[in-house]
Motif scaffolding. Structure first.
Motif, PDB file in Angstrom:
ATOM      1  N   PHE A   1      30.963 148.022  35.567  1.00 52.52           N
ATOM      2  CA  PHE A   1      31.260 147.012  36.723  1.00 52.52           C
ATOM      3  C   PHE A   1      30.162 146.638  37.450  1.00 52.52           C
ATOM      4  CE2 PHE A   1      33.916 145.262  39.946  1.00 52.52           C
ATOM      5  CZ  PHE A   1      33.359 145.770  41.354  1.00 52.52           C
ATOM      6  N   GLY A   2      29.174 147.309  38.043  1.00 47.68           N
ATOM      7  CA  GLY A   2      28.195 146.982  38.775  1.00 47.68           C
ATOM      8  C   GLY A   2      27.323 145.918  38.206  1.00 47.68           C
ATOM      9  N   HIS A   3      26.941 146.070  36.664  1.00 46.02           N
ATOM     10  CA  HIS A   3      26.498 145.100  36.203  1.00 46.02           C
ATOM     11  C   HIS A   3      27.278 143.738  35.934  1.00 46.02           C
ATOM     12  CE1 HIS A   3      22.422 147.143  35.234  1.00 46.02           C
ATOM     13  NE2 HIS A   3      23.291 147.992  35.398  1.00 46.02           N
TER      14      HIS A   3
ATOM     15  N   ASP B   1      18.536 144.770  40.909  1.00 42.97           N
ATOM     16  CA  ASP B   1      18.688 145.795  41.976  1.00 42.97           C
ATOM     17  C   ASP B   1      20.184 145.725  42.589  1.00 42.97           C
ATOM     18  OD1 ASP B   1      15.424 145.483  43.160  1.00 42.97           O
ATOM     19  OD2 ASP B   1      16.108 146.558  41.647  1.00 42.97           O
ATOM     20  N   CYS B   2      20.680 144.476  42.675  1.00 41.94           N
ATOM     21  CA  CYS B   2      21.912 144.465  43.325  1.00 41.94           C
ATOM     22  C   CYS B   2      22.922 145.042  42.343  1.00 41.94           C
ATOM     23  CB  CYS B   2      22.185 143.057  43.326  1.00 41.94           C
ATOM     24  SG  CYS B   2      23.708 142.675  44.554  1.00 41.94           S
ATOM     25  N   ALA B   3      22.939 145.065  40.771  1.00 44.56           N
ATOM     26  CA  ALA B   3      23.506 145.606  40.092  1.00 44.56           C
ATOM     27  C   ALA B   3      23.692 146.850  39.962  1.00 44.56           C
ATOM     28  CB  ALA B   3      23.148 145.087  38.610  1.00 44.56           C
ATOM     29  N   SER B   4      22.320 147.581  40.140  1.00 42.52           N
ATOM     30  CA  SER B   4      22.433 149.116  40.207  1.00 42.52           C
ATOM     31  C   SER B   4      23.004 149.530  41.287  1.00 42.52           C
ATOM     32  CB  SER B   4      20.956 149.502  40.286  1.00 42.52           C
ATOM     33  OG  SER B   4      20.092 148.871  38.903  1.00 42.52           O
TER      34      SER B   4
ATOM     35  N   ASN C   1      38.932 140.671  28.413  1.00 43.00           N
ATOM     36  CA  ASN C   1      39.327 141.975  28.877  1.00 43.00           C
ATOM     37  C   ASN C   1      38.215 142.466  30.023  1.00 43.00           C
ATOM     38  OD1 ASN C   1      37.567 142.654  26.888  1.00 43.00           O
ATOM     39  ND2 ASN C   1      38.633 144.355  25.957  1.00 43.00           N
ATOM     40  N   LEU C   2      37.052 142.135  29.768  1.00 44.25           N
ATOM     41  CA  LEU C   2      36.144 142.648  30.553  1.00 44.25           C
ATOM     42  C   LEU C   2      36.024 141.989  32.015  1.00 44.25           C
ATOM     43  CD1 LEU C   2      32.515 142.476  28.422  1.00 44.25           C
ATOM     44  CD2 LEU C   2      34.069 144.562  29.168  1.00 44.25           C
ATOM     45  N   LEU C   3      36.446 140.624  32.008  1.00 39.66           N
ATOM     46  CA  LEU C   3      36.801 140.175  33.278  1.00 39.66           C
ATOM     47  C   LEU C   3      37.964 140.748  33.976  1.00 39.66           C
ATOM     48  CD1 LEU C   3      36.665 136.022  32.323  1.00 39.66           C
ATOM     49  CD2 LEU C   3      34.881 137.599  33.626  1.00 39.66           C
ATOM     50  N   SER C   4      38.959 141.114  33.374  1.00 38.30           N
ATOM     51  CA  SER C   4      40.329 141.647  34.004  1.00 38.30           C
ATOM     52  C   SER C   4      39.749 143.293  34.410  1.00 38.30           C
ATOM     53  CB  SER C   4      41.495 141.725  33.023  1.00 38.30           C
ATOM     54  OG  SER C   4      41.055 142.158  31.906  1.00 38.30           O
ATOM     55  N   PHE C   5      39.078 143.632  33.682  1.00 40.70           N
ATOM     56  CA  PHE C   5      38.351 145.022  34.062  1.00 40.70           C
ATOM     57  C   PHE C   5      37.580 145.007  35.333  1.00 40.70           C
ATOM     58  CE2 PHE C   5      36.457 149.043  33.481  1.00 40.70           C
ATOM     59  CZ  PHE C   5      35.079 149.248  33.884  1.00 40.70           C
ATOM     60  N   CYS C   6      36.796 143.885  35.437  1.00 40.47           N
ATOM     61  CA  CYS C   6      36.011 143.801  36.859  1.00 40.47           C
ATOM     62  C   CYS C   6      36.806 143.684  38.055  1.00 40.47           C
ATOM     63  CB  CYS C   6      34.968 142.513  36.452  1.00 40.47           C
ATOM     64  SG  CYS C   6      33.553 143.171  35.612  1.00 40.47           S
ATOM     65  N   ARG C   7      37.897 142.651  37.857  1.00 39.24           N
ATOM     66  CA  ARG C   7      38.853 142.362  38.796  1.00 39.24           C
ATOM     67  C   ARG C   7      39.589 143.569  39.303  1.00 39.24           C
ATOM     68  NH1 ARG C   7      41.267 137.729  36.330  1.00 39.24           N
ATOM     69  NH2 ARG C   7      39.108 136.762  36.697  1.00 39.24           N
TER      70      ARG C   7
END
Lengths: 310, 259
Positions: free
Chosen positions: B216-218, B37-40, B241-247
């Protein structure tokens, strides 16, 4: 060489190698990858090693049921139809397969199992005709209940029922999904390059039943037929990879084709005869009595009149 | 949402501009809300921030029951209530705010496909880890889910939810999977996302879309949530690249809150 793995799948009809989407996916992938499989086309799911179809029995006597598991197993055996795909194409495959499972599969379940006319006229009739006695009495109903439950759980709505609103919503999602697939396919022969991959197998497995089955409520079919490139895609794969199964049946043939016709006719005649005889004996129209005389005689009582026979 | 309701809502939505007092409802952040739920919820918040639409996040114990579809989160805008990212994107589009207008047809097809990939694999994996893994369910999910309620209601609700989720997992074929297989699926999904992202800042180059918000949410929630095992987070961390995307998204759209 080790013995080939055995694949149990549903029988085919309507010019398809199999009537079930999951079986079609596995069959198509096996053809694309050139995997030698021993095919067992049955119409009795209880005879499959896992109780459901499709089922792959491997050399190590392991049984796999999910199409994705079967494809992974074939890949490990070096039968890989995705060998030439780039990493991005592999990622796109995964994404489009998910798209089909979320948007197209609920509509497929609805159109074959939940829509009342389709279910009664086509699906239930097909399964009841092809399954052996006595499974044909209760198994189609049970399968339908399971599919309804699956649809309810997928939509998160426990009180889901067949209805026009639900149908419109599901078919709208399915139409959108098919449009997206059509846009991605464009004018190419297959989704990635010149040789088919696992995504092609999944798309074929989902679209071929819609295209080929003759359903009374054919809205989904009309939608698919309006997308020429997808229609050509399916017929192309059937021609190239399943030539033997692609013999179309004559129009009225479907309803007359009952397997084991002669055996069923003889069996029905015997049952009718047995029923009539036992009714006659029980009601006393015909009775067999032993009459004690010097010379043992037998008299047969017919319709209340005793006839002496010696 | 049904077709008729859809058309009706779109008409109403188009009539009014975005109000100042739009609210987003979710369960209590500290004690109650669960990973999925937090992710959504975070995905929807990210999307609204990307659109530049102000929304206030309100935490309510019974958010799940208030929601029209039973799913978190839902937004209350004007006199309409819309839940889940898909319908919310359509709703904002009807009001004239959209992030995916600049995409051509093929790109839009890919965007929708990748969003379904995240829903199909990541969200389902999150639900599996929360409710079908006995250790996590007993230590984290059930206590958190039932924390606002007193015994015996807490027990009943928690087990009911668990049973419901397990039934769904069985129906979609995830019931027979082991935890290891689920982690493998998550890795596959992350690999696909990582391949698609490549070295670009966002999935469709310069501008973020609803796909970026969803991913990003998930990913952010999985990375920052403590579970019984950190395997899930570890699998994501292997894709830099996913980590830097989130950041990047956190810094661009969420940093103003903390600074």
């Amino acid at each position: 060489m080790a013995a080939p793995d055995e694949l149990f799948c549903w029988e085919g009809d309507w010019g398809l190698p199999s009537v079930s989407t999951d079986c079609l996916v596995v069959l198509a992938y096996a053809q694309f990858a050139g995997a030698p499989l021993k095919l067992r086309k049955i119409s009795n799911p209880w005879r499959s090693p896992s109780g459901s179809l499709p089922a792959l029995r491997t050399n190590q006597k392991e049984t796999l049921s999910r199409p994705s598991d079967i494809i992974i197993h074939l890949r490990k055996q070096k039968y890989n139809a995705d060998y030439d795909l780039s990493a991005k194409e592999g990622a796109d495959s995964l994404a489009f397969i998910s798209l089909m499972e979320e948007k197209l599969m609920p509509a497929l379940i609805y159109t074959f199992w939940i829509e009342p006319k389709n279910y009664v006229d086509v699906t239930r009739r097909w399964y009841a005709e092809h399954m052996p006695f006595p499974l044909n009495f209760f198994l189609p109903g049970r399968m339908q209940r399971r599919q309804l439950e699956k649809l309810q759980l997928l939509r998160g709505d426990e009180s889901l029922e067949a209805g026009e609103e639900l149908e419109k919503e599901l078919y709208r999602d399915a139409a959108e999904c098919m449009n997206l697939l059509s846009q991605r396919l464009g004018s190419h022969k297959f989704f990635f390059g010149d040789s088919p991959s696992s995504l092609d197998a999944y798309v074929f497995g989902h679209l071929a039943p819609i295209l080929k089955s003759k359903l009374p409520n054919g809205k989904l079919q009309q939608c698919l037929k309006s997308l020429d490139n997808l229609t050509n895609f399916c017929t192309n794969i059937l021609l190239l990879y399943f030539p033997r199964d692609n013999r179309g049946k004559p129009e009225g043939g479907d309803f007359d084709h009952v397997p084991n016709k002669r055996r069923k006719q003889i069996l029905s005649a015997l049952v009718a005869l047995g029923a009539m005889l036992s009714y006659a004996l029980l009601t006393g129209m015909v009775s067999i009595q032993h009459v004690q005389q010097e010379a043992p005689k037998m008299s047969v009582r017919v319709l209340g009149v005793e006839i002496l026979t010696s | 949402m049904s077709l008729a309701a859809d058309a009706f809502v779109s008409q109403l939505a188009a009539a009014e501009p975005w109000p100042e007092n739009a609210t987003l409802y979710q369960p209590l952040k500290e004690d109650q809300i669960l990973l999925s739920d937090c992710a959504s919820s975070l995905a929807v918040q990210a999307y609204l921030r990307m659109c530049g639409l102000p929304v206030e996040v309100v935490c309510r114990v019974n958010a799940e029951y208030m929601s029209p579809s039973g799913k978190i989160p839902f937004i209350h805008v004007g006199n309409q209530v819309v839940s889940e990212l898909g319908p919310i994107v359509q709703f904002t589009k009807a009001k004239g705010h959209s992030l995916s207008d600049g995409l051509d047809d093929v790109q839009r097809a890919e965007m929708k496909a990748y969003m379904e990939l995240v829903n199909n694999m990541l969200l389902t994996a999150e639900l599996y880890v929360q409710w079908c893994d006995d250790a996590t369910a007993a230590e984290i999910s059930r206590p958190r889910y039932s924390s606002p309620y007193s015994w015996p209601l807490s027990n009943i609700l928690a087990y009911q939810k668990q049973w419901e989720v397990r039934r769904k997992m069985n129906a979609i074929g995830w019931g027979g999977k082991t935890l290891e297989q689920v982690y493998e699926d998550v890795s596959q999904c992350c690999q696909a996302l990582s391949q698609r992202l490549g070295t670009q800042p966002y999935f469709f180059n310069k501008q973020p879309t609803e796909l970026d918000a969803l991913v990003f949410g998930h990913l952010f929630t999985i990375l920052t949530t403590r579970l019984t095992s950190s395997e899930l987070a570890e699998r994501i961390k292997s894709y830099s690249n996913l980590l830097s995307f989130c950041r990047r998204i956190e810094q661009s759209y969420f940093e103003d809150k903390s600074s």
